[in-house]
Design an enzyme around this catalytic site. Structure first.
Site, PDB file in Angstrom:
ATOM      1  CG  ASP A  64      -2.086   0.929   1.114  1.00 23.94           C
ATOM      2  OD1 ASP A  64      -2.354   1.411  -0.009  1.00 23.94           O
ATOM      3  OD2 ASP A  64      -2.735   1.194   2.134  1.00 23.94           O
TER       4      ASP A  64
ATOM      5  CG  ASN B 235      -7.884  -1.925  -5.193  1.00 21.13           C
ATOM      6  OD1 ASN B 235      -7.007  -2.768  -5.037  1.00 21.13           O
ATOM      7  ND2 ASN B 235      -8.055  -0.937  -4.320  1.00 21.13           N
TER       8      ASN B 235
HETATM    9  C1  IPE Z   1      -5.448  -2.726  -0.262  1.00 15.36           C
HETATM   10  O1  IPE Z   1      -5.081  -1.399  -0.412  1.00 15.36           O
HETATM   11  C2  IPE Z   1      -5.431  -3.422  -1.588  1.00 15.36           C
HETATM   12  C3  IPE Z   1      -4.111  -3.621  -2.195  1.00 15.36           C
HETATM   13  C4  IPE Z   1      -2.965  -3.284  -1.688  1.00 15.36           C
HETATM   14  C5  IPE Z   1      -4.125  -4.271  -3.493  1.00 15.36           C
HETATM   15  P1  IPE Z   1      -6.172  -0.249  -0.565  1.00 15.36           P
HETATM   16  O2  IPE Z   1      -5.421   1.029  -0.635  1.00 15.36           O
HETATM   17  O3  IPE Z   1      -7.094  -0.566  -1.656  1.00 15.36           O
HETATM   18  O4  IPE Z   1      -6.953  -0.388   0.820  1.00 15.36           O
HETATM   19  P2  IPE Z   1      -7.874   0.648   1.614  1.00 15.36           P
HETATM   20  O5  IPE Z   1      -8.949   1.065   0.671  1.00 15.36           O
HETATM   21  O6  IPE Z   1      -7.010   1.788   2.012  1.00 15.36           O
HETATM   22  O7  IPE Z   1      -8.359  -0.123   2.780  1.00 15.36           O
HETATM   23  C1  IPE Z   2      -1.606   0.275  -3.434  1.00 15.87           C
HETATM   24  O1  IPE Z   2      -1.373   1.650  -3.405  1.00 15.87           O
HETATM   25  C2  IPE Z   2      -1.834  -0.233  -4.835  1.00 15.87           C
HETATM   26  C3  IPE Z   2      -3.195  -0.706  -5.127  1.00 15.87           C
HETATM   27  C4  IPE Z   2      -4.156  -0.790  -4.261  1.00 15.87           C
HETATM   28  C5  IPE Z   2      -3.500  -1.082  -6.499  1.00 15.87           C
HETATM   29  P1  IPE Z   2      -2.578   2.684  -3.414  1.00 15.87           P
HETATM   30  O2  IPE Z   2      -2.953   2.930  -4.835  1.00 15.87           O
HETATM   31  O3  IPE Z   2      -3.659   2.222  -2.532  1.00 15.87           O
HETATM   32  O4  IPE Z   2      -1.897   3.993  -2.814  1.00 15.87           O
HETATM   33  P2  IPE Z   2      -2.464   4.929  -1.689  1.00 15.87           P
HETATM   34  O5  IPE Z   2      -2.857   4.073  -0.539  1.00 15.87           O
HETATM   35  O6  IPE Z   2      -3.635   5.655  -2.259  1.00 15.87           O
HETATM   36  O7  IPE Z   2      -1.333   5.844  -1.354  1.00 15.87           O
HETATM   37 MG    MG Z   3      -4.059   2.401  -0.572  1.00 18.09          MG
END
Ligand code: IPE
Ligand code: IPE
Ligand code: MG
Length: 243
Positions: free
Chosen positions: A22, A70
């Site tokens: 993340d 997502n």
């Molecule tokens: C969790 O991260 C999913 C992945 C890393 C693929 P998100 O960024 O989607 O999670 P939330 O929405 O902050 O819980």
């Molecule tokens: C994790 O990084 C990647 C995916 C969930 C695909 P994020 O895209 O959630 O990045 P933040 O959490 O918004 O910084």
């Molecule tokens: Mg994230």
């Protein structure tokens, strides 16, 4: 790095590490770039984590690549992510194969393009006899959905007379999950400072140790991976018992 390695007890290595990768978006934002720039810079962190597993002899690593939630992101970001998968998947999975790593995909991949699905199946098959570690990629993965799906399949088997209700238990249930034949998770690592599970491997990590770090995913390096393992080894895993 050597100092960190020396702190790791090779007799107390987790069998299965799962990572919630993340913080890509925030990493990009800090640099004044669009979120996709963060996703593009995530691959070295993946390499470092897998390499860390190889060096330490951790046999299973699961990476949360894309969650079922997502899809709720803006279309532009989804399109960019799919474009990234499409462009890099083949080269990257080939690299994994050349490292003798076995690939297992978990999640509802039928939602991805035919091309992506075809390549995922292809590499799953191609790498199935590889003897180094196993890399599990969670793609369009949601743990609640997985548990519901397992339950439906169990009901079907019971209705057909192939399974008796008395044989449904915490062991046999595993056979209906994507992670069939994969050991439970010992350690979950989540980067970026968020402290939640976000619908990831709820059943499989019922007794996992949780490790949260503020490091954003594109900055995560082997040394950060080792730090997580060192923390894990300091935990007292009791599984409900007393010492
Ligand atoms: C969790 O991260 C999913 C992945 C890393 C693929 P998100 O960024 O989607 O999670 P939330 O929405 O902050 O819980
Ligand atoms: C994790 O990084 C990647 C995916 C969930 C695909 P994020 O895209 O959630 O990045 P933040 O959490 O918004 O910084
Ligand atoms: Mg994230």
């Amino acid at each position: 790095m050597e100092d960190f390695l020396k702190k790791i007890n090779l007799n107390k290595i987790p069998h299965h590490v799962a990572i919630i990768m993340d913080g890509n978006g925030r990493w990009a934002k800090k640099r004044g770039k669009i979120r996709t720039f963060g996703h593009k810079n995530a691959i070295q962190s993946v390499r470092d984590s897998i390499n860390g597993c190889k060096i330490l002899g951790i046999p299973y690593i699961t990476l949360y690549v894309f969650s079922s939630e997502n899809w709720n992101r803006p279309k532009k970001e989804i399109d960019n992510l799919m474009y990234l998968f499409q462009n890099n998947l083949k080269n990257y999975l080939e690299e994994i194969h050349n490292n003798n790593i076995k690939i297992i995909i978990i999640g509802k991949i039928e939602k991805f393009s035919n091309w992506i699905q075809k390549n995922l199946f292809f590499f799953q098959k191609k790498t199935k006899n590889n003897t180094s570690i196993t890399l599990i990629l969670a793609l369009n993965y949601g743990s609640r959905e997985e548990i519901i799906q397992a339950t439906k399949n169990i009901v079907k088997q019971v209705n057909k007379g192939n399974l008796s209700i008395k044989d449904i238990n915490t062991f046999s249930f595993n056979n209906y999950l994507y992670t069939k034949n994969i050991p439970y998770v010992d350690l979950i690592i989540r980067t970026s400072g968020e402290q939640r599970i976000s619908n990831f491997l709820l059943w499989q990590s019922a007794y996992a140790e949780l490790y949260f770090t503020d490091v954003l995913w594109p900055d995560f390096r082997k040394i950060d991976f080792y730090k997580a393992i060192i923390h894990y080894q300091k935990r007292k895993r009791r599984f409900g018992k007393i010492e």
